[in-house]
Design an enzyme around this catalytic site. Sequence first.
Site, PDB file in Angstrom:
ATOM      1  N   ARG A 111       3.586   0.027  -4.893  1.00  0.00           N
ATOM      2  CA  ARG A 111       3.933  -1.162  -2.810  1.00  0.00           C
ATOM      3  C   ARG A 111       2.689  -1.859  -3.165  1.00  0.00           C
ATOM      4  O   ARG A 111       2.318  -2.041  -2.193  1.00  0.00           O
ATOM      5  CB  ARG A 111       4.175   0.062  -2.377  1.00  0.00           C
ATOM      6  CG  ARG A 111       4.728   0.425  -1.906  1.00  0.00           C
ATOM      7  CD  ARG A 111       4.604   1.884  -1.371  1.00  0.00           C
ATOM      8  NE  ARG A 111       5.273   1.409   0.214  1.00  0.00           N
ATOM      9  CZ  ARG A 111       6.312   1.154   0.925  1.00  0.00           C
ATOM     10  NH1 ARG A 111       7.930   1.717   0.532  1.00  0.00           N
ATOM     11  NH2 ARG A 111       5.845   0.406   2.071  1.00  0.00           N
ATOM     12  N   CYS A 117       0.663  -1.050   0.230  1.00  0.00           N
ATOM     13  CA  CYS A 117       0.061   0.033   0.028  1.00  0.00           C
ATOM     14  C   CYS A 117       0.757   1.336  -0.232  1.00  0.00           C
ATOM     15  O   CYS A 117       1.992   1.566   0.091  1.00  0.00           O
ATOM     16  CB  CYS A 117      -1.332   0.111   1.236  1.00  0.00           C
ATOM     17  SG  CYS A 117      -1.814  -1.089   1.555  1.00  0.00           S
ATOM     18  N   LYS A 157      13.448 -16.092  -8.332  1.00  0.00           N
ATOM     19  CA  LYS A 157      12.500 -15.300  -9.509  1.00  0.00           C
ATOM     20  C   LYS A 157      11.838 -15.553 -11.056  1.00  0.00           C
ATOM     21  O   LYS A 157      10.364 -15.052 -10.532  1.00  0.00           O
ATOM     22  CB  LYS A 157      13.758 -14.931  -9.897  1.00  0.00           C
ATOM     23  CG  LYS A 157      14.853 -13.784  -9.283  1.00  0.00           C
ATOM     24  CD  LYS A 157      14.514 -12.274  -9.479  1.00  0.00           C
ATOM     25  CE  LYS A 157      13.708 -11.986  -8.129  1.00  0.00           C
ATOM     26  NZ  LYS A 157      14.423 -12.257  -6.622  1.00  0.00           N
ATOM     27  N   HIS A 193      16.846 -37.447  -4.146  1.00  0.00           N
ATOM     28  CA  HIS A 193      16.324 -37.920  -3.017  1.00  0.00           C
ATOM     29  C   HIS A 193      14.214 -37.766  -3.506  1.00  0.00           C
ATOM     30  O   HIS A 193      14.032 -37.164  -1.768  1.00  0.00           O
ATOM     31  CB  HIS A 193      16.689 -37.254  -1.830  1.00  0.00           C
ATOM     32  CG  HIS A 193      18.349 -38.226  -1.476  1.00  0.00           C
ATOM     33  ND1 HIS A 193      18.586 -39.149  -0.698  1.00  0.00           N
ATOM     34  CD2 HIS A 193      19.330 -37.366  -1.238  1.00  0.00           C
ATOM     35  CE1 HIS A 193      19.442 -40.000  -0.525  1.00  0.00           C
ATOM     36  NE2 HIS A 193      20.072 -38.343  -1.307  1.00  0.00           N
ATOM     37  N   GLU A 230      17.188 -18.427  -4.914  1.00  0.00           N
ATOM     38  CA  GLU A 230      16.503 -17.713  -5.586  1.00  0.00           C
ATOM     39  C   GLU A 230      16.694 -17.686  -7.139  1.00  0.00           C
ATOM     40  O   GLU A 230      15.319 -16.765  -7.680  1.00  0.00           O
ATOM     41  CB  GLU A 230      17.594 -16.782  -5.517  1.00  0.00           C
ATOM     42  CG  GLU A 230      18.081 -15.550  -5.603  1.00  0.00           C
ATOM     43  CD  GLU A 230      16.660 -14.189  -5.261  1.00  0.00           C
ATOM     44  OE1 GLU A 230      15.817 -15.169  -4.138  1.00  0.00           O
ATOM     45  OE2 GLU A 230      16.010 -13.399  -5.959  1.00  0.00           O
ATOM     46  N   ASN A 280      -2.138   3.089   6.283  1.00  0.00           N
ATOM     47  CA  ASN A 280      -1.035   1.453   5.465  1.00  0.00           C
ATOM     48  C   ASN A 280      -0.837   0.193   7.200  1.00  0.00           C
ATOM     49  O   ASN A 280      -0.801   1.112   7.564  1.00  0.00           O
ATOM     50  CB  ASN A 280       0.150   1.835   5.208  1.00  0.00           C
ATOM     51  CG  ASN A 280       0.535   2.231   3.447  1.00  0.00           C
ATOM     52  OD1 ASN A 280      -0.800   2.276   2.851  1.00  0.00           O
ATOM     53  ND2 ASN A 280       1.324   2.741   3.448  1.00  0.00           N
ATOM     54  N   GLY A 281      -0.710  -0.911   6.518  1.00  0.00           N
ATOM     55  CA  GLY A 281      -1.458  -1.607   7.835  1.00  0.00           C
ATOM     56  C   GLY A 281      -2.180  -2.378   8.595  1.00  0.00           C
ATOM     57  O   GLY A 281      -2.527  -2.267   7.351  1.00  0.00           O
ATOM     58  N   GLU A 291       8.178 -16.029  -9.120  1.00  0.00           N
ATOM     59  CA  GLU A 291       7.270 -14.346  -8.839  1.00  0.00           C
ATOM     60  C   GLU A 291       6.474 -13.785 -10.189  1.00  0.00           C
ATOM     61  O   GLU A 291       5.918 -13.112 -10.368  1.00  0.00           O
ATOM     62  CB  GLU A 291       8.105 -13.308  -8.279  1.00  0.00           C
ATOM     63  CG  GLU A 291       9.291 -13.428  -6.530  1.00  0.00           C
ATOM     64  CD  GLU A 291       9.819 -13.013  -6.284  1.00  0.00           C
ATOM     65  OE1 GLU A 291       9.998 -12.364  -5.006  1.00  0.00           O
ATOM     66  OE2 GLU A 291      10.666 -12.276  -6.837  1.00  0.00           O
ATOM     67  N   LYS A 308       6.311  -4.969  -3.074  1.00  0.00           N
ATOM     68  CA  LYS A 308       7.253  -5.282  -2.841  1.00  0.00           C
ATOM     69  C   LYS A 308       7.750  -5.212  -1.321  1.00  0.00           C
ATOM     70  O   LYS A 308       8.865  -5.343  -0.726  1.00  0.00           O
ATOM     71  CB  LYS A 308       7.541  -3.061  -3.374  1.00  0.00           C
ATOM     72  CG  LYS A 308       8.807  -3.023  -3.151  1.00  0.00           C
ATOM     73  CD  LYS A 308       9.592  -3.955  -4.378  1.00  0.00           C
ATOM     74  CE  LYS A 308      11.181  -3.818  -4.415  1.00  0.00           C
ATOM     75  NZ  LYS A 308      12.123  -5.006  -4.511  1.00  0.00           N
ATOM     76  N   TRP A 321      -3.158  -3.017  -1.709  1.00  0.00           N
ATOM     77  CA  TRP A 321      -3.047  -4.247  -1.982  1.00  0.00           C
ATOM     78  C   TRP A 321      -3.277  -4.565  -0.808  1.00  0.00           C
ATOM     79  O   TRP A 321      -3.057  -4.979   0.712  1.00  0.00           O
ATOM     80  CB  TRP A 321      -1.139  -4.681  -1.295  1.00  0.00           C
ATOM     81  CG  TRP A 321      -0.123  -5.805  -2.004  1.00  0.00           C
ATOM     82  CD1 TRP A 321      -0.598  -6.748  -2.587  1.00  0.00           C
ATOM     83  CD2 TRP A 321      -0.657  -6.426  -0.833  1.00  0.00           C
ATOM     84  NE1 TRP A 321       0.357  -7.708  -2.229  1.00  0.00           N
ATOM     85  CE2 TRP A 321      -0.307  -7.452  -1.584  1.00  0.00           C
ATOM     86  CE3 TRP A 321      -0.877  -7.281   0.601  1.00  0.00           C
ATOM     87  CZ2 TRP A 321       0.127  -8.972  -0.988  1.00  0.00           C
ATOM     88  CZ3 TRP A 321      -0.809  -8.252   1.319  1.00  0.00           C
ATOM     89  CH2 TRP A 321       0.101  -9.247   0.789  1.00  0.00           C
TER      90      TRP A 321
END
Length: 598
Positions: A27, A2, A475, A494, A471, A99-100, A478, A593, A73
């Site tokens: 955001r 947000c 990537k 395994h 990573e 926000n929060g 995402e 983000k 968001w």
Amino acid sequence: MCGIIGYIGEREIVPVLIGGLKRLEYRGYDSAGICVINNGLNVVKKKGKIFELENQPELKEIKGKIGIAHTRWATHGEPNKTNAHPHLDCNKEIAIVHNGIVENYHSLKKLLENEGHKIISNTDSEIIAHLIEKFYSKDLEEAVIKTLKLIKGTFGLAIIHKNENKIIVAKRGSPLIIGIGEGEMFVASDVSAILDYTKKVIYLRDNEIAEITKDNYSIKNLEREKVDGKIHEIQWTINQIEKGNFEHFMLKEIFEQPEAIENILRGRLKKGKIKLSLNLDVGQINKIIIVACGTSWHSGLIGKYLIEEITQIPVEVDYASEFRYRNPIVNENDLVIAISQSGETADTLAALKEAKSKNAKTIGIVNVVGSTITQDVDCGIYLHAGPEIGVASTKAFTSQVMTLLLFALYIKQEKGFEIEKKMLEELENLPGKIREILEKSEEIKKIAENFKESSNFLYLGRGLNFPVALEGALKLKEISYIHAEGYPAAEMKHGPIALIDKNMPVVFLATKNNYSNKILSNMQEVKARGGRIVAVVNEKTSEIDKLADYVIEVPETLNYLSPIINVIALQLIAYYIANFKEIDVDKPRNLAKSVTVE
Ligand code: G6P
């Protein structure tokens, strides 16, 4: 997660607010809205991205000198117009953007409804407007303070009242800054929203509230006592928060990595010595615990390999979200390192709090100057990577790895050992080697095109390159929505080996190190089962040629530095696959983000 912008001044207000929202869109981008005072509150909200709000015809009519805006968001309540901020009270006199998370909103909602308030959205945020209404009697600041004392949870808040020439802002656990102009003031959840207008900012601290007029600001604590706000001069430039000639921020940020690495080394590597301003007695460190989330957690895993090998100090790496609740064994002889690009991730902040409650010494490795984590730690190292706007982290990751390596070398040096000349030379060479891999982007793009229809991917590496495999997989997940997993190469037998057939691409990190031969055997196992192999190597050999369907050659470097080079090849693969799939790489679905909620 947000974004908030607010403005008080003489400019045409709608372009300032919409422009700010566009800068903040990374955001959160599922709905947005603005509210401007002019004979009452003028509100326009819209589900979707900022350009959809911008295209609303009502916006053209809106004039005024005081306004707030928000890009969302969703946490509580689906993304739609009603749930979009700003939220109003019953009388439509008070507007808030938040926000929060209000954790006790169920009970507060019940209380308000019993008193006759009509709550129309499914958000936790709306009740804040109604609580302020409940407490308001011509003193907005007082009503906000009474409200904040009731709220459990986190907030970055901006509030206006139709009869008051001011904006009130408040912060607890979610960032809020004041931007100081000449005869105008800005408020925002992050500096990129206001960088077009001012570089002078104050970062509010937790449980602070500020009253902002066109020419002034006054910051107080929740007891209404005045507190000082330190004015910071922002170093970021407008160019850094614009895409320039790049199609996406992510691609721009991938290409900024040589400079990002140079920036870390600048001033910290002088005449063969590592200089870090850390108030730390390295001889006293018993154990290091790294806490982080997402990509930053992956850099923490690489940090473990680096720090343990270079300093012999044991290192644990924890997901911040797990550490905060598992009553970890930590004491005053331990050092807890919080790694975070944004410096605002809620779980990482909570993990820090847990560490501090057990008297551990704390360090932050953070990119965003002035962010909440930097205010909470004993000391820290800034990445100085410049703003990272693409949701998928790239240059922050390589900067974190570089910083962790410097930190390990620093401990070694402080313990009285020399840093090898070869290492010092290679640190200087690294930006050039990164440029070499970036020059191969067209080649990597061609390879990526072959995988735009894939629905699964496996990434394999060993040692320092195991976290690089994780990573690389993250990537891809995402931004391309392709399911991908990273594994230590030797673990393939395994379990994951059962997945391998002609539809399973496997990316091998097979650059030169102690395990290179073993990785070749793993490749053979994949080949024998018909898997498609992409190999990241330092040198094409006839053996690699026989095994791999696609080969990406990257420059050779020291093993400690190889993750930084190798991951860039994986960032480019992920970027191009997602781009071939025509996904909005900078704003992938469902992600944000900076995750400022639990
Ligand atoms: C979000 C982002 C990731 C990031 C993670 C941790 O999930 O989408 O890219 O790695 O948060 O963020 P931090 O700012 O703490 O590094």
